[in-house]
Design a protein around this motif. Structure first.
Motif, short mmCIF file in Angstrom:
data_model
loop_
_atom_site.label_atom_id
_atom_site.label_comp_id
_atom_site.label_asym_id
_atom_site.label_seq_id
_atom_site.Cartn_x
_atom_site.Cartn_y
_atom_site.Cartn_z
N TRP A 60 3.18 -1.13 6.83
CA TRP A 60 2.20 0.17 6.55
C TRP A 60 0.39 -0.37 7.28
O TRP A 60 0.63 -0.72 8.15
N ALA A 61 0.09 0.88 6.97
CA ALA A 61 -1.74 1.34 7.55
C ALA A 61 -2.28 2.31 7.55
O ALA A 61 -1.03 3.37 6.59
N GLN A 62 -3.24 2.64 7.75
CA GLN A 62 -4.24 2.86 6.88
C GLN A 62 -4.84 3.54 7.86
O GLN A 62 -5.96 3.36 8.51
N TRP A 63 -5.22 5.02 7.50
CA TRP A 63 -6.82 5.21 8.55
C TRP A 63 -6.71 5.63 10.06
O TRP A 63 -7.14 5.07 10.46
N ARG A 64 -5.45 6.19 9.94
CA ARG A 64 -4.48 5.65 11.20
C ARG A 64 -5.59 7.53 11.76
O ARG A 64 -4.56 8.09 11.11
N ASP A 82 0.20 -3.13 9.68
CA ASP A 82 0.43 -4.60 9.17
C ASP A 82 0.81 -4.66 8.50
O ASP A 82 1.26 -4.13 7.09
N SER A 83 1.11 -5.72 8.07
CA SER A 83 1.87 -6.72 7.22
C SER A 83 1.26 -8.50 7.08
O SER A 83 1.32 -9.00 7.30
N ARG A 84 -0.54 -8.29 6.73
CA ARG A 84 -0.53 -9.51 6.99
C ARG A 84 -0.12 -10.44 5.67
O ARG A 84 -0.71 -11.32 6.23
N TYR A 85 0.50 -10.08 4.69
CA TYR A 85 1.33 -11.13 3.96
C TYR A 85 2.50 -11.57 4.41
O TYR A 85 2.46 -12.48 3.80
#
Length: 138
Positions: A60-64, A82-85
């Motif tokens: 996922w990604a936001q605000w690109r 992102d996939s920080r988890y």
């Protein structure tokens, strides 16, 4: 994600089944929101024990502001995701015990990948493209 040639467990890399990569982009007010997933395998170490894991990796990604490249699985992964988890494991093998599905057929499928994966550490198993990481380039 960043494709790395050298395996370093400290960079939390994933080997990805490229045939399963999905990513959709939604544009709102000039910004792009990305959401998808893929099947992946990875190694993790805990208490000095290396484990081979199999599961799903959320993407996922936001605000690109830039339009994402969705032309191929590699291009999709190359977006600033992102996939920080980390991955969501469905199965794990540590060389002595299996954790995961209670369905015998699914256990057999997982162990057919995880046993040779752990035995050939740090190689990516056949059918998986490794190694991809979410960590910044060095």
């Amino acid at each position: 994600m960043i494709r790395e040639e050298k395996f370093l467990i400290s960079r939390k890399p994933f080997a990805i089944d490229l045939a399963t990569v999905t990513l959709e982009a939604t544009e709102r007010d000039g910004a792009y929101w990305l959401k998808g997933n893929c099947r992946a395998v990875w190694y993790r170490r805990k208490d000095g024990v290396t484990r081979a894991c199999i599961g799903t990796l959320g993407l996922w990604a936001q605000w690109r502001r830039e339009k994402p490249d969705l032309s191929s699985p590699e291009a999709m992964l190359g977006n600033d995701l992102d996939s920080r988890y980390g991955g969501d494991p469905d199965g794990r093998w540590d060389g002595t015990g299996y954790w995961g599905s209670e369905i015998p057929e699914v256990q057999a499928q997982h162990l057919a990948i995880l046993r040779p994966m752990l035995a050939n550490y740090p190689a990516a198993p056949d059918g998986y493209d490794g190694w991809w990481t979410f960590q910044p380039a060095r």
